[in-house]
Design a protein around this motif. Structure first.
Motif, PDB file in Angstrom:
ATOM      1  N   ARG A 124       0.817  -1.221  -0.184  1.00  0.00           N
ATOM      2  CA  ARG A 124       0.003   0.020  -0.034  1.00  0.00           C
ATOM      3  C   ARG A 124       0.835   1.101   0.014  1.00  0.00           C
ATOM      4  N   ILE A 125       0.355   2.314  -0.963  1.00  0.00           N
ATOM      5  CA  ILE A 125       1.057   3.525  -0.879  1.00  0.00           C
ATOM      6  C   ILE A 125       0.097   4.621  -0.828  1.00  0.00           C
ATOM      7  N   ASN A 126       0.589   5.940  -0.493  1.00  0.00           N
ATOM      8  CA  ASN A 126      -0.365   6.959  -0.445  1.00  0.00           C
ATOM      9  C   ASN A 126      -0.706   7.667  -1.857  1.00  0.00           C
ATOM     10  N   ASN A 127      -1.867   8.286  -2.010  1.00  0.00           N
ATOM     11  CA  ASN A 127      -1.930   9.186  -3.266  1.00  0.00           C
ATOM     12  C   ASN A 127      -2.147  10.513  -2.853  1.00  0.00           C
ATOM     13  N   PRO A 128      -1.001  11.366  -2.741  1.00  0.00           N
ATOM     14  CA  PRO A 128      -1.091  12.714  -2.366  1.00  0.00           C
ATOM     15  C   PRO A 128      -2.056  13.597  -3.273  1.00  0.00           C
ATOM     16  N   LEU A 129      -2.339  13.013  -4.477  1.00  0.00           N
ATOM     17  CA  LEU A 129      -2.936  13.839  -5.474  1.00  0.00           C
ATOM     18  C   LEU A 129      -4.479  13.684  -5.137  1.00  0.00           C
ATOM     19  N   LEU A 130      -5.035  12.753  -4.416  1.00  0.00           N
ATOM     20  CA  LEU A 130      -6.453  12.698  -3.878  1.00  0.00           C
ATOM     21  C   LEU A 130      -7.079  13.922  -3.321  1.00  0.00           C
ATOM     22  N   PRO A 131      -8.138  14.329  -4.083  1.00  0.00           N
ATOM     23  CA  PRO A 131      -8.669  15.700  -3.511  1.00  0.00           C
ATOM     24  C   PRO A 131      -9.378  15.331  -2.142  1.00  0.00           C
ATOM     25  N   PRO A 132      -9.382  16.143  -1.365  1.00  0.00           N
ATOM     26  CA  PRO A 132      -9.974  15.989  -0.142  1.00  0.00           C
ATOM     27  C   PRO A 132     -11.495  15.650   0.207  1.00  0.00           C
ATOM     28  N   ARG A 133     -12.280  15.931  -1.136  1.00  0.00           N
ATOM     29  CA  ARG A 133     -13.678  15.632  -0.941  1.00  0.00           C
ATOM     30  C   ARG A 133     -13.897  14.184  -1.388  1.00  0.00           C
ATOM     31  N   THR A 134     -12.957  13.472  -1.767  1.00  0.00           N
ATOM     32  CA  THR A 134     -13.026  11.962  -2.269  1.00  0.00           C
ATOM     33  C   THR A 134     -13.892  11.486  -0.987  1.00  0.00           C
ATOM     34  N   PRO A 135     -15.040  10.562  -1.234  1.00  0.00           N
ATOM     35  CA  PRO A 135     -15.955  10.095  -0.399  1.00  0.00           C
ATOM     36  C   PRO A 135     -15.256   8.565   0.169  1.00  0.00           C
ATOM     37  N   LEU A 136     -14.076   8.769   0.550  1.00  0.00           N
ATOM     38  CA  LEU A 136     -13.482   7.521   1.131  1.00  0.00           C
ATOM     39  C   LEU A 136     -14.035   6.814   2.359  1.00  0.00           C
ATOM     40  N   ASN A 137     -14.986   7.519   3.020  1.00  0.00           N
ATOM     41  CA  ASN A 137     -15.747   6.705   4.085  1.00  0.00           C
ATOM     42  C   ASN A 137     -17.137   6.427   3.674  1.00  0.00           C
ATOM     43  N   THR A 138     -17.412   6.552   2.583  1.00  0.00           N
ATOM     44  CA  THR A 138     -18.561   5.746   1.970  1.00  0.00           C
ATOM     45  C   THR A 138     -18.468   4.644   1.610  1.00  0.00           C
ATOM     46  N   SER A 139     -18.332   3.573   2.444  1.00  0.00           N
ATOM     47  CA  SER A 139     -18.084   2.184   2.022  1.00  0.00           C
ATOM     48  C   SER A 139     -18.917   1.749   0.696  1.00  0.00           C
ATOM     49  N   LYS A 140     -20.287   2.058   0.688  1.00  0.00           N
ATOM     50  CA  LYS A 140     -20.823   1.407  -0.355  1.00  0.00           C
ATOM     51  C   LYS A 140     -20.464   1.764  -1.753  1.00  0.00           C
ATOM     52  N   LEU A 141     -19.621   2.775  -1.828  1.00  0.00           N
ATOM     53  CA  LEU A 141     -19.153   3.260  -3.106  1.00  0.00           C
ATOM     54  C   LEU A 141     -17.927   2.446  -3.601  1.00  0.00           C
ATOM     55  N   TRP A 142     -17.280   1.808  -2.648  1.00  0.00           N
ATOM     56  CA  TRP A 142     -15.754   1.208  -3.018  1.00  0.00           C
ATOM     57  C   TRP A 142     -16.152  -0.405  -2.845  1.00  0.00           C
ATOM     58  N   TYR A 143     -15.104  -1.094  -3.538  1.00  0.00           N
ATOM     59  CA  TYR A 143     -15.093  -2.654  -3.682  1.00  0.00           C
ATOM     60  C   TYR A 143     -13.756  -3.052  -3.009  1.00  0.00           C
ATOM     61  N   THR A 144     -13.668  -3.610  -2.072  1.00  0.00           N
ATOM     62  CA  THR A 144     -12.314  -4.459  -1.714  1.00  0.00           C
ATOM     63  C   THR A 144     -12.342  -5.896  -2.030  1.00  0.00           C
ATOM     64  N   PRO A 145     -11.337  -6.246  -2.723  1.00  0.00           N
ATOM     65  CA  PRO A 145     -11.568  -7.780  -3.127  1.00  0.00           C
ATOM     66  C   PRO A 145     -11.597  -8.842  -2.001  1.00  0.00           C
ATOM     67  N   SER A 146     -12.304  -9.756  -2.375  1.00  0.00           N
ATOM     68  CA  SER A 146     -12.394 -10.716  -1.319  1.00  0.00           C
ATOM     69  C   SER A 146     -10.919 -11.514  -0.719  1.00  0.00           C
ATOM     70  N   GLY A 147     -10.745 -11.268   0.553  1.00  0.00           N
ATOM     71  CA  GLY A 147      -9.558 -11.698   1.161  1.00  0.00           C
ATOM     72  C   GLY A 147      -8.315 -10.675   1.187  1.00  0.00           C
ATOM     73  N   ALA A 148      -8.626  -9.410   0.842  1.00  0.00           N
ATOM     74  CA  ALA A 148      -7.574  -8.399   0.755  1.00  0.00           C
ATOM     75  C   ALA A 148      -7.177  -8.103   1.921  1.00  0.00           C
ATOM     76  N   LYS A 149      -5.965  -7.977   2.413  1.00  0.00           N
ATOM     77  CA  LYS A 149      -5.299  -7.744   3.627  1.00  0.00           C
ATOM     78  C   LYS A 149      -3.817  -7.626   3.605  1.00  0.00           C
ATOM     79  N   ASP A 150      -3.442  -6.724   4.453  1.00  0.00           N
ATOM     80  CA  ASP A 150      -1.814  -6.661   4.405  1.00  0.00           C
ATOM     81  C   ASP A 150      -0.937  -7.874   4.878  1.00  0.00           C
TER      82      ASP A 150
END
Length: 304
Positions: free
Chosen positions: A278-304
């Motif tokens: 995992r790395i950061n994306n410093p170009l991501l605008p602050p209003r990106t809805p990262l905390n709205t989980s229904k908008l994002w997909y996490t592949p099954s079993g994904a973990k660090d």
């Protein structure tokens, strides 16, 4: 004579009916003329077949959103040579078309209207690698970001991913064409070619003649969002499309189209058995809805 006068003053019922019908038609016509015309949505289509195939998902999603919006619209395309996302943003400002899709950043969100619903549900930031088969053992031994940074990647000269990787300290070679990036990887002039999970398997079918493979132990991940963008003068189109996207999310049709398009690619990627770097994306605008989980997909079993 009195009868004739009476007839003129009191037309027969059929004539009265025709008068009423005419008045009704005039009223309907007046209302139609005063109503808003259909919104004319125009998007660019690339002349390159590879990009047409990739963009088919966005066109289907746009059509779905427009249907769900309940608004009146027309949808058409303008065929153009393949261009960078930054060039397309300029064309949107110049009103060459009304809508396009690309990765968000602060510049795009300042100059255009972003519809802040990630169309790839974040999968644009899950990156797998094309590598030469002779490098399989080398990459299998990489277990952290710092080790990956020792090797050189290739990216597009004007791709949105390039500044993300550069800002994280990755060694990059840049090239203006996808074909040349494949060739550089094939010739081992660079070590790996990161591609989005949503892209790499389709591209793998296109390069079967090349001596390349999809690396199977690693995935590079950073937050990224592809949005629909419209020109500043098309705020009503933006509201209409956003309404339709939310409706499609609510009734499950957005997710159904997403899985229909990328479900097989997600399964092939087998994220649960990969090391996630995992790395950061410093170009991501602050209003990106990262905390709205229904908008994002996490592949099954994904973990660090």
């Amino acid at each position: 004579m009195p009868t004739a006068l009476a007839t003129r003053r009191n037309p027969p019922f059929c004539i009265q009916y025709l008068y009423c019908l005419l008045a009704l038609l005039m009223s309907v016509t007046a209302c139609a003329e005063g109503s808003s015309p259909p919104s004319n949505i125009i998007y660019p289509e690339s002349l390159t077949l590879n990009y047409q195939q990739r963009d088919a998902y966005f066109v289907k999603l746009l059509t779905l959103a427009l249907e769900k919006s309940g608004a009146s619209y027309t949808l058409s395309k303008k065929t153009l040579p393949t261009m960078s996302e930054s060039r397309s943003a300029i064309y949107l400002q110049q009103n060459r078309y009304t809508i396009h899709w690309f990765m968000t950043n602060n510049i795009h969100e300042t100059r255009l209207i972003p519809i802040r619903i990630p169309l790839y549900k974040g999968l644009a930031g899950w990156r797998l690698f094309f590598i030469h088969p002779e490098s399989i053992k080398t990459f299998a031994g990489i277990n952290n970001v710092e080790k990956l940074k020792r090797y050189r990647a290739v990216q597009g000269t004007d791709w949105p991913d390039s500044p993300v990787l550069k800002s994280n300290g990755f060694r990059l070679s840049l090239s203006p064409q996808w074909e040349s990036m494949i060739e550089l990887t094939h010739l081992k002039r660079i070590d790996y070619f990161p591609r989005a999970l949503t892209e790499i398997w389709q591209e793998a079918e296109l390069i079967k003649s090349k001596n390349l493979t999809v690396e199977h132990t690693l995935v590079l991940q950073y937050p990224a969002a592809y949005y629909f963008f419209v020109g500043k003068q098309y705020s009503e189109q933006a509201k209409m499309i956003e309404k339709g996207l939310h409706a499609a999310i609510a009734d499950g049709s957005f997710n159904a189209l997403f899985l229909e398009t990328f479900g097989e690619d997600i399964a092939k990627s087998n994220i649960g058995k990969r090391r996630i770097l995992r790395i950061n994306n410093p170009l991501l605008p602050p209003r990106t809805p990262l905390n709205t989980s229904k908008l994002w997909y996490t592949p099954s079993g994904a973990k660090d």
